[in-house]
Design an enzyme around this catalytic site. Structure first.
Site, PDB file in Angstrom:
ATOM      1  N   GLN A   1      -0.161   7.057  -5.920  1.00  8.00           N
ATOM      2  CA  GLN A   1      -1.309   7.961  -5.730  1.00  8.00           C
ATOM      3  C   GLN A   1      -1.298   9.098  -6.755  1.00  8.00           C
ATOM      4  OE1 GLN A   1       0.415   8.614  -1.996  1.00  8.00           O
ATOM      5  NE2 GLN A   1      -1.138   7.541  -0.807  1.00  8.00           N
TER       6      GLN A   1
ATOM      7  N   ARG B   1      -0.693  -0.533  -8.647  1.00  6.42           N
ATOM      8  CA  ARG B   1      -2.108  -0.206  -8.402  1.00  6.42           C
ATOM      9  C   ARG B   1      -2.171   1.324  -8.327  1.00  6.42           C
ATOM     10  NH1 ARG B   1      -3.195  -0.758  -2.624  1.00  6.42           N
ATOM     11  NH2 ARG B   1      -3.112  -2.984  -2.930  1.00  6.42           N
TER      12      ARG B   1
ATOM     13  N   LYS C   1      -6.410   7.291  -6.429  1.00  7.34           N
ATOM     14  CA  LYS C   1      -6.412   8.768  -6.398  1.00  7.34           C
ATOM     15  C   LYS C   1      -5.643   9.279  -5.188  1.00  7.34           C
ATOM     16  CE  LYS C   1     -10.705   9.332  -8.995  1.00  7.34           C
ATOM     17  NZ  LYS C   1     -12.043   9.955  -9.057  1.00  7.34           N
ATOM     18  N   GLY C   2      -5.753   8.602  -4.029  1.00  8.20           N
ATOM     19  CA  GLY C   2      -5.038   9.035  -2.823  1.00  8.20           C
ATOM     20  C   GLY C   2      -6.017   9.383  -1.722  1.00  8.20           C
ATOM     21  N   ALA C   3      -5.724   8.911  -0.482  1.00 13.21           N
ATOM     22  CA  ALA C   3      -6.725   8.960   0.580  1.00 13.21           C
ATOM     23  C   ALA C   3      -6.348   9.832   1.770  1.00 13.21           C
ATOM     24  CB  ALA C   3      -6.986   7.533   1.076  1.00 13.21           C
TER      25      ALA C   3
ATOM     26  N   ARG D   1     -12.511   6.083   4.531  1.00 12.72           N
ATOM     27  CA  ARG D   1     -13.604   5.699   3.602  1.00 12.72           C
ATOM     28  C   ARG D   1     -14.738   6.737   3.683  1.00 12.72           C
ATOM     29  NH1 ARG D   1      -9.878   2.905   3.170  1.00 12.72           N
ATOM     30  NH2 ARG D   1      -9.552   4.541   1.659  1.00 12.72           N
TER      31      ARG D   1
ATOM     32  N   ASP E   1       0.855  -1.189   0.000  1.00 12.10           N
ATOM     33  CA  ASP E   1       0.000   0.000   0.000  1.00 12.10           C
ATOM     34  C   ASP E   1       0.894   1.243   0.000  1.00 12.10           C
ATOM     35  OD1 ASP E   1      -2.217  -1.583   0.262  1.00 12.10           O
ATOM     36  OD2 ASP E   1      -2.725  -0.938   2.288  1.00 12.10           O
ATOM     37  N   MET E   2       0.323   2.381  -0.373  1.00 15.59           N
ATOM     38  CA  MET E   2       1.059   3.645  -0.222  1.00 15.59           C
ATOM     39  C   MET E   2       0.381   4.463   0.879  1.00 15.59           C
ATOM     40  SD  MET E   2       3.734   5.227  -1.070  1.00 15.59           S
ATOM     41  CE  MET E   2       4.352   4.659  -2.655  1.00 15.59           C
TER      42      MET E   2
ATOM     43  N   THR F   1      -9.937   2.095  -8.127  1.00 18.59           N
ATOM     44  CA  THR F   1     -10.881   3.218  -8.069  1.00 18.59           C
ATOM     45  C   THR F   1     -12.304   2.713  -8.252  1.00 18.59           C
ATOM     46  OG1 THR F   1     -11.499   5.349  -9.064  1.00 18.59           O
ATOM     47  CG2 THR F   1     -10.593   3.705 -10.562  1.00 18.59           C
ATOM     48  N   HIS F   2     -13.248   3.494  -7.700  1.00 17.55           N
ATOM     49  CA  HIS F   2     -14.678   3.189  -7.921  1.00 17.55           C
ATOM     50  C   HIS F   2     -15.261   4.121  -8.975  1.00 17.55           C
ATOM     51  CE1 HIS F   2     -13.400   2.593  -3.710  1.00 17.55           C
ATOM     52  NE2 HIS F   2     -13.808   1.380  -3.990  1.00 17.55           N
TER      53      HIS F   2
HETATM   54  P1  FDA Z   1     -13.911   9.105  -6.103  1.00 15.93           P
HETATM   55  O1  FDA Z   1     -13.639   9.448  -4.672  1.00 15.93           O
HETATM   56  O2  FDA Z   1     -13.962  10.176  -7.125  1.00 15.93           O
HETATM   57  O3  FDA Z   1     -15.239   8.248  -6.144  1.00 15.93           O
HETATM   58  C1  FDA Z   1     -15.868   7.837  -7.348  1.00 15.93           C
HETATM   59  C2  FDA Z   1     -17.242   7.304  -6.979  1.00 15.93           C
HETATM   60  O4  FDA Z   1     -17.087   6.071  -6.253  1.00 15.93           O
HETATM   61  C3  FDA Z   1     -18.027   8.210  -6.017  1.00 15.93           C
HETATM   62  O5  FDA Z   1     -18.813   9.137  -6.688  1.00 15.93           O
HETATM   63  C4  FDA Z   1     -18.868   7.210  -5.261  1.00 15.93           C
HETATM   64  O6  FDA Z   1     -20.011   6.890  -6.005  1.00 15.93           O
HETATM   65  C5  FDA Z   1     -18.001   6.006  -5.162  1.00 15.93           C
HETATM   66  N1  FDA Z   1     -17.249   5.982  -3.887  1.00 15.93           N
HETATM   67  C6  FDA Z   1     -15.936   6.226  -3.727  1.00 15.93           C
HETATM   68  N2  FDA Z   1     -15.574   6.085  -2.436  1.00 15.93           N
HETATM   69  C7  FDA Z   1     -16.706   5.768  -1.763  1.00 15.93           C
HETATM   70  C8  FDA Z   1     -16.964   5.486  -0.406  1.00 15.93           C
HETATM   71  N3  FDA Z   1     -16.015   5.502   0.522  1.00 15.93           N
HETATM   72  N4  FDA Z   1     -18.242   5.204  -0.062  1.00 15.93           N
HETATM   73  C9  FDA Z   1     -19.214   5.168  -0.989  1.00 15.93           C
HETATM   74  N5  FDA Z   1     -19.023   5.417  -2.298  1.00 15.93           N
HETATM   75  C10 FDA Z   1     -17.779   5.697  -2.687  1.00 15.93           C
HETATM   76  N6  FDA Z   1      -5.375   5.070  -1.076  1.00 15.93           N
HETATM   77  C11 FDA Z   1      -4.110   5.310  -0.655  1.00 15.93           C
HETATM   78  O7  FDA Z   1      -3.760   6.467  -0.395  1.00 15.93           O
HETATM   79  N7  FDA Z   1      -3.229   4.273  -0.534  1.00 15.93           N
HETATM   80  C12 FDA Z   1      -3.558   2.984  -0.854  1.00 15.93           C
HETATM   81  O8  FDA Z   1      -2.729   2.073  -0.723  1.00 15.93           O
HETATM   82  C13 FDA Z   1      -4.877   2.727  -1.336  1.00 15.93           C
HETATM   83  N8  FDA Z   1      -5.272   1.471  -1.698  1.00 15.93           N
HETATM   84  C14 FDA Z   1      -6.478   1.297  -2.332  1.00 15.93           C
HETATM   85  C15 FDA Z   1      -6.812   0.059  -2.879  1.00 15.93           C
HETATM   86  C16 FDA Z   1      -7.993  -0.085  -3.594  1.00 15.93           C
HETATM   87  C17 FDA Z   1      -8.325  -1.423  -4.221  1.00 15.93           C
HETATM   88  C18 FDA Z   1      -8.882   1.016  -3.727  1.00 15.93           C
HETATM   89  C19 FDA Z   1     -10.168   0.890  -4.503  1.00 15.93           C
HETATM   90  C20 FDA Z   1      -8.577   2.221  -3.152  1.00 15.93           C
HETATM   91  C21 FDA Z   1      -7.394   2.383  -2.438  1.00 15.93           C
HETATM   92  N9  FDA Z   1      -7.061   3.611  -1.867  1.00 15.93           N
HETATM   93  C22 FDA Z   1      -5.773   3.812  -1.421  1.00 15.93           C
HETATM   94  C23 FDA Z   1      -8.089   4.670  -1.709  1.00 15.93           C
HETATM   95  C24 FDA Z   1      -8.063   5.694  -2.850  1.00 15.93           C
HETATM   96  O9  FDA Z   1      -6.931   6.505  -2.751  1.00 15.93           O
HETATM   97  C25 FDA Z   1      -9.310   6.595  -2.823  1.00 15.93           C
HETATM   98  O10 FDA Z   1      -9.323   7.303  -1.612  1.00 15.93           O
HETATM   99  C26 FDA Z   1     -10.627   5.836  -2.940  1.00 15.93           C
HETATM  100  O11 FDA Z   1     -10.541   4.802  -3.886  1.00 15.93           O
HETATM  101  C27 FDA Z   1     -11.780   6.816  -3.359  1.00 15.93           C
HETATM  102  O12 FDA Z   1     -11.514   7.371  -4.585  1.00 15.93           O
HETATM  103  P2  FDA Z   1     -12.115   6.835  -5.984  1.00 15.93           P
HETATM  104  O13 FDA Z   1     -10.969   6.552  -6.875  1.00 15.93           O
HETATM  105  O14 FDA Z   1     -12.989   5.671  -5.763  1.00 15.93           O
HETATM  106  O15 FDA Z   1     -12.827   8.064  -6.637  1.00 15.93           O
END
Ligand code: FDA
Length: 306
Positions: free
Chosen positions: A161, A182, A185-187, A286, A132-133, A227-228
């Site tokens: 990220q 992988r 976007k970044g959390a 989340r 993970d990052m 990503t979702h």
């Molecule tokens: P975005 O936030 O734009 O969401 C797109 C759509 O998805 C939203 O409109 C919504 O419908 C849905 N959605 C997204 N998140 C949701 C939630 N929590 N609840 C409900 N609906 C939601 N980050 C990091 O910094 N280090 C890491 O190692 C990882 N590892 C990782 C693994 C995997 C498999 C995933 C899917 C994600 C990560 N992340 C991560 C988290 C990532 O950085 C990011 O914060 C989340 O994926 C949310 O961003 P989206 O890309 O989904 O897009």
């Protein structure tokens, strides 16, 4: 929206809230949406159920920043055991770990030894180990660990990220290794000068980075879009000339119908299942991804607590 996200990410790091909120029943009920349970047995049962729906999985035990290397060693031993249990049950389940859960901020050399052992175990079972990052102070060390692991093992991946301005350069430096990446976007809550802030700019960075990885990777390397964001995935598939050039990984409990549909449409897919008792900061990250909707859901659980 930015204010709500920042407030939730602040709560993720707040010591008092970390100590008190996880004990509340309504909080525990809210988190159940994102994780099947606290034990590896819960995760294995969930993975077996998803396998019946042709949905491969990935496990991560929640935890970060251990305070002693003996704790880190226990985490490594836990994962060695989990690799064996996955193999015994014949599951297509990979493992992703947080480097600070294995001691990276205490002793990077000993962490590398732990990770080498996990990577060797992954090789033994024909499985994969991912890193993970975490937040920005850990990026250089995580990349350093990945480079050393990749030199000796084929089946290792790293998360990068797209919101970090540096990621383009990091990808250029990794491509000669034929990396497995992988892209997310970044959390984390990061200083404003090192990240892109506008969601549109982050999405465009993500698209460009994904295409660059596809252009530069070799025979072994994989690209997983973590990503979702279904629209973004479709845009990348269009620009890349097909769905079969990359994988899509999503988190357990989020947009699963979309993920299953993509699997049926020939995407390679995977669902990341988190388990463990240390879920509070992870759960708040989340919530921060969709602050308004997820906070309302959690509050509904508070109102209907019983
Ligand atoms: P975005 O936030 O734009 O969401 C797109 C759509 O998805 C939203 O409109 C919504 O419908 C849905 N959605 C997204 N998140 C949701 C939630 N929590 N609840 C409900 N609906 C939601 N980050 C990091 O910094 N280090 C890491 O190692 C990882 N590892 C990782 C693994 C995997 C498999 C995933 C899917 C994600 C990560 N992340 C991560 C988290 C990532 O950085 C990011 O914060 C989340 O994926 C949310 O961003 P989206 O890309 O989904 O897009």
């Amino acid at each position: 929206m930015g204010v709500a996200r920042n407030a939730v990410l602040w709560a993720a790091d707040n010591r008092w809230l970390r100590a008190h909120l996880p004990r509340r029943r309504w909080v525990r009920r809210s988190v159940a949406r994102f994780m099947p349970g606290e034990t590896v047995q819960d995760a294995l049962e969930a993975a077996a159920a998803l396998a019946e729906r042709d949905l491969p999985t990935m496990f991560t035990e929640l935890g970060e920043n251990v305070v002693t290397m003996s704790e880190a060693r226990s985490v490594a031993e836990h994962y060695l055991h989990v690799f064996d249990r996955i193999a015994e049950r014949g599951l297509d389940t990979e493992i992703s770990v947080k480097p600070t859960h294995l001691g990276m901020d205490l002793d990077p050399e000993a962490t590398l030894v732990n990770l080498e052992e996990l990577a060797a175990k992954a090789d033994e079972h024909g499985n994969w180990l991912w890193l993970d990052m975490e937040s920005h102070p850990y990026v250089d060390d995580t990349l350093g660990l990945y480079r050393k692991l990749r030199a000796g093992h084929g089946h290792v991946g790293i998360c990068l990220q797209a919101y970090l301005k540096r990621t383009h350069a990091d990808i250029e430096s990794l491509l000669p290794l034929d990396p497995t990446i992988r892209l997310v976007k970044g959390a984390y809550k990061e200083p404003e000068d090192i990240v892109f802030r506008s969601p549109d700019v982050i999405d465009e960075a993500y698209r460009r980075l994904a295409l660059r990885i596809l252009q530069g990777k070799g025979e072994v390397g994989r690209l997983a879009l973590g990503t979702h964001d279904v629209d973004l995935i479709e845009r990348i598939a269009y620009d890349a000339g097909g769905h079969d050039r990359f994988e899509v990984h999503m988190l357990y409990g989020i947009r699963q119908p979309d993920l299953l549909r993509m699997g049926a449409e020939s995407h390679t897919i995977r669902s990341l299942i988190a388990y463990g008792t240390f879920w509070y900061p992870w759960y708040l990250r989340r919530i921060a991804e969709k602050p308004v909707e997820n906070t309302l859901l959690a509050l509904r659980n508070l109102v209907t607590r019983g």
